[in-house]
Enzyme design. Sequence first.
Site, PDB file in Angstrom:
ATOM      1  N   ASP A   8       1.462  -0.645  -0.124  1.00 19.30           N
ATOM      2  CA  ASP A   8      -0.052   0.077  -0.045  1.00 19.30           C
ATOM      3  C   ASP A   8       0.846   1.220  -0.063  1.00 19.30           C
ATOM      4  OD1 ASP A   8      -1.554   2.277   0.658  1.00 19.30           O
ATOM      5  OD2 ASP A   8      -2.834   0.766   2.159  1.00 19.30           O
ATOM      6  N   ASP A 104      -3.579   2.129  -5.685  1.00 22.94           N
ATOM      7  CA  ASP A 104      -2.475   1.909  -4.833  1.00 22.94           C
ATOM      8  C   ASP A 104      -2.051   0.692  -3.968  1.00 22.94           C
ATOM      9  OD1 ASP A 104      -3.892   2.739  -2.724  1.00 22.94           O
ATOM     10  OD2 ASP A 104      -2.322   4.029  -1.714  1.00 22.94           O
ATOM     11  N   GLU A 105      -2.988   0.188  -3.807  1.00 21.64           N
ATOM     12  CA  GLU A 105      -2.587  -1.192  -3.409  1.00 21.64           C
ATOM     13  C   GLU A 105      -2.722  -2.353  -4.096  1.00 21.64           C
ATOM     14  OE1 GLU A 105      -5.495  -0.251   0.593  1.00 21.64           O
ATOM     15  OE2 GLU A 105      -6.888  -0.839  -1.495  1.00 21.64           O
TER      16      GLU A 105
HETATM   17  P1  TTP Z   1      -5.637   5.032   0.230  1.00 21.47           P
HETATM   18  O1  TTP Z   1      -3.976   4.129   0.235  1.00 21.47           O
HETATM   19  O2  TTP Z   1      -6.631   4.928   1.231  1.00 21.47           O
HETATM   20  O3  TTP Z   1      -4.495   6.289   1.296  1.00 21.47           O
HETATM   21  P2  TTP Z   1      -3.241   6.486   1.175  1.00 21.47           P
HETATM   22  O4  TTP Z   1      -2.353   6.089   0.109  1.00 21.47           O
HETATM   23  O5  TTP Z   1      -3.352   8.569  -0.024  1.00 21.47           O
HETATM   24  O6  TTP Z   1      -2.657   6.859   2.358  1.00 21.47           O
HETATM   25  P3  TTP Z   1      -2.035   5.486   3.158  1.00 21.47           P
HETATM   26  O7  TTP Z   1      -2.232   4.373   2.481  1.00 21.47           O
HETATM   27  O8  TTP Z   1      -0.404   5.763   3.633  1.00 21.47           O
HETATM   28  O9  TTP Z   1      -3.176   5.358   4.250  1.00 21.47           O
HETATM   29  O10 TTP Z   1      -5.615   5.578  -0.942  1.00 21.47           O
HETATM   30  C1  TTP Z   1      -4.903   6.093  -1.754  1.00 21.47           C
HETATM   31  C2  TTP Z   1      -5.096   7.037  -2.924  1.00 21.47           C
HETATM   32  O11 TTP Z   1      -6.791   6.817  -2.937  1.00 21.47           O
HETATM   33  C3  TTP Z   1      -5.127   7.900  -1.910  1.00 21.47           C
HETATM   34  O12 TTP Z   1      -3.833   8.815  -1.823  1.00 21.47           O
HETATM   35  C4  TTP Z   1      -6.627   9.201  -2.253  1.00 21.47           C
HETATM   36  C5  TTP Z   1      -6.921   8.116  -2.777  1.00 21.47           C
HETATM   37  N1  TTP Z   1      -8.239   8.353  -2.369  1.00 21.47           N
HETATM   38  C6  TTP Z   1      -9.511   9.299  -2.382  1.00 21.47           C
HETATM   39  O13 TTP Z   1      -9.692   9.751  -3.723  1.00 21.47           O
HETATM   40  N2  TTP Z   1     -10.975   9.127  -1.314  1.00 21.47           N
HETATM   41  C7  TTP Z   1     -10.637   9.136  -0.002  1.00 21.47           C
HETATM   42  O14 TTP Z   1     -12.018   8.450   0.317  1.00 21.47           O
HETATM   43  C8  TTP Z   1      -9.867   7.330  -0.092  1.00 21.47           C
HETATM   44  C9  TTP Z   1     -10.038   6.738   0.706  1.00 21.47           C
HETATM   45  C10 TTP Z   1      -8.711   7.772  -1.123  1.00 21.47           C
HETATM   46 MG    MG Z   2      -2.176   4.019   0.198  1.00 21.41          MG
END
Ligand code: TTP
Ligand code: MG
Length: 354
Positions: A8, A104-105
């Site tokens: 992630d 991103d996962e």
């Molecule tokens: P995540 O992997 O949930 O969040 P992140 O990568 O920003 O942070 P981390 O993993 O370190 O906790 O989501 C990936 C991307 O998806 C995030 O950068 C932006 C987008 N996203 C949205 O647009 N709206 C949302 O509600 C969420 C949770 C994520």
């Molecule tokens: Mg993330």
Amino acid sequence: MRQVIFLDLDAFFASVEVLLNPDLRDRPLVVAMGNPHGRGVVSTASYAARRFGVHSAMPLREALRLCPQVVVVPVRHEVYAEYSHRVMSLAREYSPLVEQVSIDEAYIEIPPEGERAAETMARELQGRIREEIGLDGTLAVATNKLVAKVACNTVKPRGFVLVPPGQEQAFLAPLPVDRLPGAGPVTRSRLERWQVRTLGDLAAVPVAELQAEFGKHGLYLSAAARGQDDSPVVADGRPKSLSLETTFEYDTRDRARLLRQLDELCAGLAEELGRAGYQARTIVLKLRYADFQTLTRQVTLPEATAGAAEVRNCVRLLFERHWEPRRAVRLLGVGAHNLVEPSEARQLAMNLQE
Ligand code: TTP
Ligand code: MG
């Protein structure tokens, strides 16, 4: 015994923006949809901004109140999609079994005959994402998907964790129950009435009691609390569907505004179809009213398409036919189902002509 890596990326959209503009490094930063001075919503916040309590899905105005010095950058989906693609391509160098589950996962299963241990590969992959692409990611290695995902979230950002085989249940035991995917606030408060707060507490509840209280979900909770999960890593084939949606910060019945938002979603969907290399036979409109009543309506086309104009025409048609004017709308979504590759689309079209 299986070896599953979960990857992630950290504060993904914000990290890409920092990569492209290093002046932003270490600044509190949010990437947000909508007008920075108006009614935007936070897509993600850098870790520096999270220290102020700013998080995804928060109204931008609230983020500015918590952290007035926060830098606001507009969302650029095409740019993030490109970086996502690069990261996933690196992951595929380590195994053909890569299942991307969001932008991103991904889960990466290392086949048993893999010569090098998953841990070595995961550490190397993390280093290469940093050095070759410039992004930080957190990686976890475990014997199944569930444990890898839960473990990953315990060491964010820039973390690395290995849950050794046989240690799954012990690893999970101290964590609060809502660390499990699918155990949200409702499950948490129902369990709290039984004084069940940690996954260790949960694992100690007889499965029959959980089943009596939660039905099928109880069986999942019981197995998950013990770190059991046999769901397979499914290598990315064709996605079932692609979709995009937007929740308005304020419900709206303004027709022009709704149509504008739909056009924007359609353009985004056509772009995703193009990038993924698919055409769609079925176009879907999703409409959620202010009272949460939700409709999905679809049309199936004689010929598959990935064209923005065609997608927009279908969606507008569905909208005009099904929106009850003057009913305020909370959410709009568009989707593409029945995906085909262009060569198959040509074949289908020829069959139809014959
Ligand atoms: P995540 O992997 O949930 O969040 P992140 O990568 O920003 O942070 P981390 O993993 O370190 O906790 O989501 C990936 C991307 O998806 C995030 O950068 C932006 C987008 N996203 C949205 O647009 N709206 C949302 O509600 C969420 C949770 C994520
Ligand atoms: Mg993330």
